[in-house]
Design a protein around this motif. Sequence first.
Motif, PDB file in Angstrom:
ATOM      1  N   LYS A  42     -11.488  -7.484  -7.565  1.00 35.41           N
ATOM      2  CA  LYS A  42     -11.719  -7.627  -6.122  1.00 35.41           C
ATOM      3  C   LYS A  42     -10.448  -8.094  -5.419  1.00 35.41           C
ATOM      4  O   LYS A  42     -10.103  -7.601  -4.336  1.00 35.41           O
ATOM      5  CB  LYS A  42     -12.866  -8.598  -5.860  1.00 35.41           C
ATOM      6  CG  LYS A  42     -14.209  -8.036  -6.252  1.00 35.41           C
ATOM      7  CD  LYS A  42     -15.317  -9.055  -6.081  1.00 35.41           C
ATOM      8  CE  LYS A  42     -16.645  -8.492  -6.551  1.00 35.41           C
ATOM      9  NZ  LYS A  42     -17.740  -9.468  -6.438  1.00 35.41           N
ATOM     10  N   THR A  43      -9.741  -9.023  -6.017  1.00 33.74           N
ATOM     11  CA  THR A  43      -8.487  -9.519  -5.445  1.00 33.74           C
ATOM     12  C   THR A  43      -7.444  -8.404  -5.388  1.00 33.74           C
ATOM     13  O   THR A  43      -6.724  -8.273  -4.389  1.00 33.74           O
ATOM     14  CB  THR A  43      -7.960 -10.709  -6.267  1.00 33.74           C
ATOM     15  OG1 THR A  43      -8.957 -11.726  -6.289  1.00 33.74           O
ATOM     16  CG2 THR A  43      -6.677 -11.260  -5.688  1.00 33.74           C
ATOM     17  N   LEU A  49      -5.092  -2.906  -0.422  1.00 36.09           N
ATOM     18  CA  LEU A  49      -5.439  -2.440   0.919  1.00 36.09           C
ATOM     19  C   LEU A  49      -4.548  -3.082   1.976  1.00 36.09           C
ATOM     20  O   LEU A  49      -4.147  -2.419   2.938  1.00 36.09           O
ATOM     21  CB  LEU A  49      -6.913  -2.706   1.219  1.00 36.09           C
ATOM     22  CG  LEU A  49      -7.914  -1.811   0.470  1.00 36.09           C
ATOM     23  CD1 LEU A  49      -9.338  -2.258   0.758  1.00 36.09           C
ATOM     24  CD2 LEU A  49      -7.712  -0.350   0.815  1.00 36.09           C
ATOM     25  N   CYS A  50      -4.214  -4.346   1.801  1.00 35.76           N
ATOM     26  CA  CYS A  50      -3.295  -5.007   2.735  1.00 35.76           C
ATOM     27  C   CYS A  50      -1.918  -4.374   2.658  1.00 35.76           C
ATOM     28  O   CYS A  50      -1.268  -4.145   3.690  1.00 35.76           O
ATOM     29  CB  CYS A  50      -3.212  -6.501   2.434  1.00 35.76           C
ATOM     30  SG  CYS A  50      -4.712  -7.403   2.828  1.00 35.76           S
ATOM     31  N   TRP A  52      -1.264  -1.316   1.757  1.00 37.30           N
ATOM     32  CA  TRP A  52      -1.375   0.007   2.369  1.00 37.30           C
ATOM     33  C   TRP A  52      -1.353  -0.102   3.890  1.00 37.30           C
ATOM     34  O   TRP A  52      -0.720   0.698   4.572  1.00 37.30           O
ATOM     35  CB  TRP A  52      -2.655   0.705   1.903  1.00 37.30           C
ATOM     36  CG  TRP A  52      -2.852   2.029   2.571  1.00 37.30           C
ATOM     37  CD1 TRP A  52      -2.219   3.200   2.261  1.00 37.30           C
ATOM     38  CD2 TRP A  52      -3.716   2.307   3.668  1.00 37.30           C
ATOM     39  NE1 TRP A  52      -2.651   4.190   3.105  1.00 37.30           N
ATOM     40  CE2 TRP A  52      -3.576   3.676   3.982  1.00 37.30           C
ATOM     41  CE3 TRP A  52      -4.602   1.543   4.413  1.00 37.30           C
ATOM     42  CZ2 TRP A  52      -4.283   4.283   5.002  1.00 37.30           C
ATOM     43  CZ3 TRP A  52      -5.312   2.148   5.429  1.00 37.30           C
ATOM     44  CH2 TRP A  52      -5.144   3.495   5.718  1.00 37.30           C
ATOM     45  N   GLN A  53      -2.059  -1.089   4.441  1.00 36.11           N
ATOM     46  CA  GLN A  53      -2.103  -1.274   5.894  1.00 36.11           C
ATOM     47  C   GLN A  53      -0.701  -1.514   6.449  1.00 36.11           C
ATOM     48  O   GLN A  53      -0.350  -1.016   7.512  1.00 36.11           O
ATOM     49  CB  GLN A  53      -3.013  -2.446   6.251  1.00 36.11           C
ATOM     50  CG  GLN A  53      -3.091  -2.767   7.724  1.00 36.11           C
ATOM     51  CD  GLN A  53      -3.714  -1.644   8.539  1.00 36.11           C
ATOM     52  OE1 GLN A  53      -4.581  -0.933   8.074  1.00 36.11           O
ATOM     53  NE2 GLN A  53      -3.242  -1.490   9.765  1.00 36.11           N
ATOM     54  N   ARG A  54       0.112  -2.254   5.704  1.00 34.42           N
ATOM     55  CA  ARG A  54       1.467  -2.557   6.178  1.00 34.42           C
ATOM     56  C   ARG A  54       2.415  -1.373   6.034  1.00 34.42           C
ATOM     57  O   ARG A  54       3.229  -1.104   6.910  1.00 34.42           O
ATOM     58  CB  ARG A  54       2.034  -3.738   5.391  1.00 34.42           C
ATOM     59  CG  ARG A  54       1.411  -5.050   5.744  1.00 34.42           C
ATOM     60  CD  ARG A  54       2.094  -6.211   5.010  1.00 34.42           C
ATOM     61  NE  ARG A  54       1.351  -7.414   5.240  1.00 34.42           N
ATOM     62  CZ  ARG A  54       0.561  -8.001   4.335  1.00 34.42           C
ATOM     63  NH1 ARG A  54       0.441  -7.487   3.132  1.00 34.42           N
ATOM     64  NH2 ARG A  54      -0.088  -9.101   4.628  1.00 34.42           N
ATOM     65  N   CYS A  55       2.328  -0.669   4.915  1.00 28.48           N
ATOM     66  CA  CYS A  55       3.326   0.354   4.598  1.00 28.48           C
ATOM     67  C   CYS A  55       2.817   1.783   4.726  1.00 28.48           C
ATOM     68  O   CYS A  55       3.616   2.715   4.764  1.00 28.48           O
ATOM     69  CB  CYS A  55       3.827   0.163   3.168  1.00 28.48           C
ATOM     70  SG  CYS A  55       4.504  -1.462   2.855  1.00 28.48           S
ATOM     71  N   ASP A  60      -0.822   3.051  -2.728  1.00 27.31           N
ATOM     72  CA  ASP A  60      -1.560   1.789  -2.680  1.00 27.31           C
ATOM     73  C   ASP A  60      -3.038   2.036  -2.392  1.00 27.31           C
ATOM     74  O   ASP A  60      -3.916   1.405  -2.971  1.00 27.31           O
ATOM     75  CB  ASP A  60      -0.974   0.854  -1.621  1.00 27.31           C
ATOM     76  CG  ASP A  60       0.404   0.354  -2.001  1.00 27.31           C
ATOM     77  OD1 ASP A  60       0.611   0.035  -3.188  1.00 27.31           O
ATOM     78  OD2 ASP A  60       1.268   0.297  -1.111  1.00 27.31           O
ATOM     79  N   LEU A  61      -3.317   2.977  -1.490  1.00 24.13           N
ATOM     80  CA  LEU A  61      -4.698   3.299  -1.170  1.00 24.13           C
ATOM     81  C   LEU A  61      -5.402   3.928  -2.370  1.00 24.13           C
ATOM     82  O   LEU A  61      -6.537   3.562  -2.693  1.00 24.13           O
ATOM     83  CB  LEU A  61      -4.756   4.244   0.033  1.00 24.13           C
ATOM     84  CG  LEU A  61      -6.149   4.617   0.538  1.00 24.13           C
ATOM     85  CD1 LEU A  61      -6.937   3.385   0.938  1.00 24.13           C
ATOM     86  CD2 LEU A  61      -6.037   5.592   1.693  1.00 24.13           C
TER      87      LEU A  61
END
Length: 80
Positions: A42-43, A49-50, A52-55, A60-61
């Motif tokens: 889970k971690t 996901l974090c 992926w959101q940044r880059c 990552d996704l």
Amino acid sequence: MSDESATLGPCRLRLRLLAAGETMNSDDLREGMLAAELVHLKTEVITQLCRWQRCRDDRDLLMALRNVEELVTREDEPRL
């Protein structure tokens, strides 16, 4: 320790008892290891996901989705 046992999850309570010098059988150890693996997965999903959101790197996704698949598989496995 009865007040404390109401607030701690079963895995944490067993680990605390083990640290206090009590022994743990193999079923408890297995359960604790599986619970730790689920927390780790889970971690990892959140971390990926974090990232992926940044880059916006699709790797990552995709890795996060693979970990979600593994997490669902582990949670759906029948307990012995």
